[in-house]
Design a protein around this motif. Sequence first.
Motif, PDB file in Angstrom:
ATOM      1  N   ALA A 152       0.826  -1.206   0.000  1.00 39.91           N
ATOM      2  CA  ALA A 152       0.000   0.000   0.000  1.00 39.91           C
ATOM      3  C   ALA A 152       0.863   1.260   0.000  1.00 39.91           C
ATOM      4  N   MET A 153       0.368   2.295  -0.658  1.00 40.50           N
ATOM      5  CA  MET A 153       1.102   3.553  -0.709  1.00 40.50           C
ATOM      6  C   MET A 153       1.260   4.144   0.688  1.00 40.50           C
ATOM      7  N   PRO A 154       2.468   4.504   1.084  1.00 41.45           N
ATOM      8  CA  PRO A 154       2.682   5.149   2.389  1.00 41.45           C
ATOM      9  C   PRO A 154       2.240   6.609   2.327  1.00 41.45           C
ATOM     10  N   PRO A 155       2.055   7.258   3.480  1.00 41.91           N
ATOM     11  CA  PRO A 155       1.552   8.644   3.499  1.00 41.91           C
ATOM     12  C   PRO A 155       2.662   9.663   3.253  1.00 41.91           C
ATOM     13  N   ILE A 156       3.360   9.536   2.139  1.00 46.40           N
ATOM     14  CA  ILE A 156       4.506  10.413   1.885  1.00 46.40           C
ATOM     15  C   ILE A 156       4.387  11.188   0.578  1.00 46.40           C
ATOM     16  N   PHE A 157       3.273  11.031  -0.123  1.00 42.79           N
ATOM     17  CA  PHE A 157       3.155  11.662  -1.432  1.00 42.79           C
ATOM     18  C   PHE A 157       2.122  12.787  -1.489  1.00 42.79           C
ATOM     19  N   THR A 158       1.356  12.975  -0.435  1.00 38.73           N
ATOM     20  CA  THR A 158       0.335  14.019  -0.440  1.00 38.73           C
ATOM     21  C   THR A 158       0.705  15.129   0.542  1.00 38.73           C
ATOM     22  N   GLY A 159       0.397  16.360   0.156  1.00 31.98           N
ATOM     23  CA  GLY A 159       0.632  17.495   1.046  1.00 31.98           C
ATOM     24  C   GLY A 159       2.084  17.816   1.301  1.00 31.98           C
ATOM     25  N   MET A 160       2.965  17.332   0.457  1.00 32.43           N
ATOM     26  CA  MET A 160       4.398  17.581   0.618  1.00 32.43           C
ATOM     27  C   MET A 160       4.784  18.871  -0.095  1.00 32.43           C
ATOM     28  N   ARG A 161       5.698  19.615   0.487  1.00 33.13           N
ATOM     29  CA  ARG A 161       6.232  20.810  -0.169  1.00 33.13           C
ATOM     30  C   ARG A 161       7.403  20.381  -1.057  1.00 33.13           C
ATOM     31  N   TRP A 162       7.054  20.013  -2.273  1.00 29.50           N
ATOM     32  CA  TRP A 162       8.074  19.513  -3.197  1.00 29.50           C
ATOM     33  C   TRP A 162       9.005  20.632  -3.637  1.00 29.50           C
ATOM     34  N   GLY A 165      14.348  21.923   0.369  1.00 29.17           N
ATOM     35  CA  GLY A 165      15.449  21.158   0.936  1.00 29.17           C
ATOM     36  C   GLY A 165      15.042  20.298   2.115  1.00 29.17           C
ATOM     37  N   SER A 166      13.742  20.219   2.404  1.00 31.12           N
ATOM     38  CA  SER A 166      13.280  19.444   3.559  1.00 31.12           C
ATOM     39  C   SER A 166      12.473  18.215   3.155  1.00 31.12           C
ATOM     40  N   VAL A 167      12.424  17.904   1.878  1.00 36.36           N
ATOM     41  CA  VAL A 167      11.576  16.799   1.412  1.00 36.36           C
ATOM     42  C   VAL A 167      12.013  15.469   2.026  1.00 36.36           C
ATOM     43  N   PHE A 168      13.300  15.193   2.008  1.00 33.23           N
ATOM     44  CA  PHE A 168      13.764  13.920   2.560  1.00 33.23           C
ATOM     45  C   PHE A 168      13.461  13.824   4.053  1.00 33.23           C
ATOM     46  N   ALA A 169      13.799  14.873   4.800  1.00 34.43           N
ATOM     47  CA  ALA A 169      13.560  14.850   6.247  1.00 34.43           C
ATOM     48  C   ALA A 169      12.072  14.717   6.560  1.00 34.43           C
ATOM     49  N   SER A 170      11.231  15.429   5.827  1.00 40.90           N
ATOM     50  CA  SER A 170       9.785  15.340   6.041  1.00 40.90           C
ATOM     51  C   SER A 170       9.268  13.943   5.728  1.00 40.90           C
ATOM     52  N   THR A 171       9.819  13.337   4.688  1.00 38.96           N
ATOM     53  CA  THR A 171       9.410  11.990   4.315  1.00 38.96           C
ATOM     54  C   THR A 171       9.742  10.987   5.416  1.00 38.96           C
ATOM     55  N   ILE A 172      10.938  11.083   5.963  1.00 42.50           N
ATOM     56  CA  ILE A 172      11.333  10.175   7.040  1.00 42.50           C
ATOM     57  C   ILE A 172      10.459  10.370   8.271  1.00 42.50           C
ATOM     58  N   ARG A 173      10.155  11.629   8.605  1.00 43.95           N
ATOM     59  CA  ARG A 173       9.273  11.884   9.760  1.00 43.95           C
ATOM     60  C   ARG A 173       7.910  11.236   9.556  1.00 43.95           C
ATOM     61  N   ARG A 174       7.375  11.352   8.359  1.00 48.56           N
ATOM     62  CA  ARG A 174       6.064  10.757   8.089  1.00 48.56           C
ATOM     63  C   ARG A 174       6.106   9.235   8.200  1.00 48.56           C
ATOM     64  N   LEU A 175       7.158   8.632   7.694  1.00 47.39           N
ATOM     65  CA  LEU A 175       7.274   7.179   7.793  1.00 47.39           C
ATOM     66  C   LEU A 175       7.358   6.736   9.254  1.00 47.39           C
ATOM     67  N   LYS A 176       8.101   7.462  10.050  1.00 44.16           N
ATOM     68  CA  LYS A 176       8.230   7.104  11.465  1.00 44.16           C
ATOM     69  C   LYS A 176       6.907   7.270  12.194  1.00 44.16           C
ATOM     70  N   ARG A 177       6.193   8.370  11.908  1.00 43.01           N
ATOM     71  CA  ARG A 177       4.891   8.577  12.556  1.00 43.01           C
ATOM     72  C   ARG A 177       3.907   7.472  12.190  1.00 43.01           C
ATOM     73  N   ALA A 178       3.983   6.991  10.956  1.00 44.46           N
ATOM     74  CA  ALA A 178       3.069   5.938  10.504  1.00 44.46           C
ATOM     75  C   ALA A 178       3.522   4.553  10.930  1.00 44.46           C
ATOM     76  N   GLY A 179       4.692   4.458  11.541  1.00 38.65           N
ATOM     77  CA  GLY A 179       5.208   3.161  11.974  1.00 38.65           C
ATOM     78  C   GLY A 179       5.600   2.250  10.827  1.00 38.65           C
ATOM     79  N   ILE A 180       6.021   2.841   9.713  1.00 37.68           N
ATOM     80  CA  ILE A 180       6.394   2.065   8.536  1.00 37.68           C
ATOM     81  C   ILE A 180       7.908   1.870   8.508  1.00 37.68           C
ATOM     82  N   ARG A 181       8.329   0.632   8.446  1.00 44.33           N
ATOM     83  CA  ARG A 181       9.759   0.345   8.370  1.00 44.33           C
ATOM     84  C   ARG A 181      10.267   0.687   6.970  1.00 44.33           C
TER      85      ARG A 181
END
Length: 233
Positions: A152-162, A165-181
Amino acid sequence: MRDSRPALIVFCREPVEHQVKTRLLGAITPAAAAALSDAFIRDALAKAVSVHPSQIVIAAGARGGAERSKYFQRLSRRFGADLIDQGSGSLGARMTHALEPFSSNGALLIGTDTPSLPTALLAASLEALRRARVVIAPSLDGGYYAVGVRGAMPPIFTGMRWGTGSVFASTIRRLKRAGIRYSLGPAWYDVDLWGDVMLLAAHLRLLARFRNGTPCPATESVLKRLGLLRHAR
């Protein structure tokens, strides 16, 4: 036996003058910028072939639709790739559109702005996706040049400020909040600005000096035509 290898998606735009590599305009002509963009795409597809994914897909953006683009039709035939349209909407929406059809075995989506990326590093990210649900390969500008998803698509593709310079850091934060390894792919540098082009040229000159071959022959050819690699051997 069903092939469990992930697919590899090359995410790109048709190299039309004044529409690609616009941040290089002024330093080089629109024609030269389009030629570089074309070379980046061809080098990315050549690497895709060499890492032997289950399937190579060109997720293309083109006026009138990817399927009608003679440019992408030629590339599809040359590299044995399937051709799909990116669709519309934000960058996140278009990446989701490209990745979703491959959810069962997963797919690694790569951009084309890392022409000097060694094939071995691309292979490492593709292999990591066989074990992880998400793979992110960071770029040095704070974004990422590759993202792989299985399931399933992780919650990292919507509402992102593409484009920040913070895209990678924001993506990792979202993955951690969602508990996705997730697994991290190797970091590499993008080529977006003129300073990046200078870095790329210096890198290729160094590789030539030590006779290590080139990771991006099409790009190297264009840089030579621009006079940036005239001392390369």
